[in-house]
Design an enzyme around this catalytic site. Sequence first.
Site, PDB file in Angstrom:
ATOM      1  N   LEU A 294       0.828  -1.211   0.000  1.00 35.12           N
ATOM      2  CA  LEU A 294       0.000   0.000   0.000  1.00 35.12           C
ATOM      3  C   LEU A 294       0.861   1.260   0.000  1.00 35.12           C
ATOM      4  O   LEU A 294       0.338   2.367  -0.063  1.00 35.12           O
ATOM      5  CB  LEU A 294      -0.920   0.011   1.233  1.00 35.12           C
TER       6      LEU A 294
ATOM      7  N   LYS B 155      14.833  -5.847   5.231  1.00 36.90           N
ATOM      8  CA  LYS B 155      15.019  -4.770   6.208  1.00 36.90           C
ATOM      9  C   LYS B 155      16.317  -4.912   7.011  1.00 36.90           C
ATOM     10  O   LYS B 155      16.876  -3.933   7.457  1.00 36.90           O
ATOM     11  CB  LYS B 155      13.839  -4.742   7.194  1.00 36.90           C
TER      12      LYS B 155
ATOM     13  N   ALA C 216       8.341 -12.402  18.199  1.00 31.89           N
ATOM     14  CA  ALA C 216       9.648 -11.801  18.496  1.00 31.89           C
ATOM     15  C   ALA C 216      10.459 -11.646  17.207  1.00 31.89           C
ATOM     16  O   ALA C 216      11.676 -11.828  17.192  1.00 31.89           O
ATOM     17  CB  ALA C 216      10.398 -12.660  19.506  1.00 31.89           C
TER      18      ALA C 216
ATOM     19  N   ARG D 116       6.988 -18.416  19.719  1.00 26.73           N
ATOM     20  CA  ARG D 116       7.130 -19.838  19.411  1.00 26.73           C
ATOM     21  C   ARG D 116       8.579 -20.277  19.658  1.00 26.73           C
ATOM     22  O   ARG D 116       8.829 -21.309  20.254  1.00 26.73           O
ATOM     23  CB  ARG D 116       6.744 -20.043  17.936  1.00 26.73           C
ATOM     24  N   THR D 117       9.544 -19.469  19.192  1.00 19.57           N
ATOM     25  CA  THR D 117      10.957 -19.792  19.353  1.00 19.57           C
ATOM     26  C   THR D 117      11.542 -18.930  20.470  1.00 19.57           C
ATOM     27  O   THR D 117      11.675 -17.710  20.308  1.00 19.57           O
ATOM     28  CB  THR D 117      11.717 -19.497  18.033  1.00 19.57           C
TER      29      THR D 117
ATOM     30  N   GLY E 216      -3.257  -2.531  12.249  1.00 17.82           N
ATOM     31  CA  GLY E 216      -1.975  -1.989  11.807  1.00 17.82           C
ATOM     32  C   GLY E 216      -2.057  -0.851  10.804  1.00 17.82           C
ATOM     33  O   GLY E 216      -1.012  -0.341  10.368  1.00 17.82           O
TER      34      GLY E 216
HETATM   35  P1  ATR Z   1       8.217  -9.703  10.864  1.00 13.78           P
HETATM   36  O1  ATR Z   1       9.436  -9.026  10.324  1.00 13.78           O
HETATM   37  O2  ATR Z   1       6.967  -9.331  10.159  1.00 13.78           O
HETATM   38  O3  ATR Z   1       8.118  -9.578  12.341  1.00 13.78           O
HETATM   39  P2  ATR Z   1       9.354 -12.304  11.165  1.00 13.78           P
HETATM   40  O4  ATR Z   1      10.653 -11.679  11.559  1.00 13.78           O
HETATM   41  O5  ATR Z   1       9.359 -13.486  10.273  1.00 13.78           O
HETATM   42  O6  ATR Z   1       8.393 -11.248  10.506  1.00 13.78           O
HETATM   43  O7  ATR Z   1       8.589 -12.679  12.548  1.00 13.78           O
HETATM   44  C1  ATR Z   1       7.352 -13.233  12.579  1.00 13.78           C
HETATM   45  C2  ATR Z   1       6.998 -13.610  14.021  1.00 13.78           C
HETATM   46  O8  ATR Z   1       5.794 -14.341  13.998  1.00 13.78           O
HETATM   47  C3  ATR Z   1       8.025 -14.484  14.712  1.00 13.78           C
HETATM   48  O9  ATR Z   1       8.037 -14.198  16.077  1.00 13.78           O
HETATM   49  C4  ATR Z   1       7.480 -15.875  14.468  1.00 13.78           C
HETATM   50  O10 ATR Z   1       7.826 -16.824  15.449  1.00 13.78           O
HETATM   51  P3  ATR Z   1       9.272 -17.568  15.428  1.00 13.78           P
HETATM   52  O11 ATR Z   1      10.206 -16.601  16.076  1.00 13.78           O
HETATM   53  O12 ATR Z   1       9.052 -18.789  16.219  1.00 13.78           O
HETATM   54  O13 ATR Z   1       9.584 -17.837  13.996  1.00 13.78           O
HETATM   55  C5  ATR Z   1       5.994 -15.630  14.565  1.00 13.78           C
HETATM   56  N1  ATR Z   1       5.257 -16.634  13.798  1.00 13.78           N
HETATM   57  C6  ATR Z   1       5.200 -16.765  12.461  1.00 13.78           C
HETATM   58  N2  ATR Z   1       4.408 -17.800  12.110  1.00 13.78           N
HETATM   59  C7  ATR Z   1       3.981 -18.351  13.284  1.00 13.78           C
HETATM   60  C8  ATR Z   1       3.149 -19.464  13.603  1.00 13.78           C
HETATM   61  N3  ATR Z   1       2.589 -20.226  12.667  1.00 13.78           N
HETATM   62  N4  ATR Z   1       2.917 -19.721  14.925  1.00 13.78           N
HETATM   63  C9  ATR Z   1       3.476 -18.976  15.890  1.00 13.78           C
HETATM   64  N5  ATR Z   1       4.277 -17.911  15.652  1.00 13.78           N
HETATM   65  C10 ATR Z   1       4.527 -17.604  14.362  1.00 13.78           C
END
Ligand code: ATR
Length: 293
Positions: free
Chosen positions: A23, A73, A135, A159-160, A255
Amino acid sequence: MKKGIDGKTGIMGIIGGNISKTLSPYLHNSLIKHYLLNDCYLPFQITLKQLSLAVEGIRALNIRGVNVTVPYKEKSMEFMDKVDDAAMRIGAINTIVNNHELLYGYNTDYTGFKRSLLEGTETKIQGKNAVVLGAGGAARAILYALCQEGIKEILIFNRTLDKAEIIKREYHSYFPESLIQIFSLKDKCLQDKIAGTDFLINTTPLGSYPDVDLNPLPEDIVINQNLIAYDLIYYPTKTSFLRQAEKVGAIIKNGAEMLVYQAVESFYLWTGIRPEKEIVQKLIHDLANENHF
Ligand code: ATR
């Protein structure tokens, strides 16, 4: 744009991996039109292999500046002549300014988030608590904004755990007054922590188009009606998470405002123009009503 493209038209744009749905051209070209500038904002979809050449191209083609989006980024920082302190600590830039062939990297995601939360509201961050889901890169930007505004405590559920641990360690050294705790997204204490929080913020992509039925929260979680539920997702405009929060009477925010405010902050860095409230509100309204889709 004043009278269409001519030999003096300034070029701005966005580089990213998959920007077919971005956008940013809509937002920036609306601002360019509003201020009658002889500029134009274009999308540049590139592969990782092309990233260094594309950044070099900003200099070579005298492009005024670009936004940088997923997944470049972090990586694009390497090619800057200078990176702003906040962007360095966040670990990501979303804006490049070309100043006489010197490239400066900034992060306007965190300032955009802050403005979206504070501008025109009674909301205070200082001394408050937040539960943050996720995170990743987006989480790092919003955590930076919350800490800078003097938040008392942030509980990160991810998750991680390793990724959350790194944020905790780094941000503690920048903002020792803010307490950061980390938990697994599956931790049973989530319910208790949500019950006592002021802000509940989703930074994960769960619930975004096309998987609109996904929700970062387990089904049985009860949301406290006194909190502000914030979802960084802007499409759909009301995610399953936000609908769940709205049902109990919590204040909800998507957002779209953050997206508009980060654009407005980038626009200022390139043009020196601080868009007024009216045009900013119009853009937020356009996004809320999906006028651009
Ligand atoms: P962005 O830059 O948009 O924040 P990113 O750096 O890929 O994108 O982060 C996405 C976040 O969403 C991460 O915290 C990711 O968790 P992990 O650190 O475990 O990868 C979380 N995320 C993405 N898909 C997910 C899922 N299916 N379930 C739980 N957490 C998810």
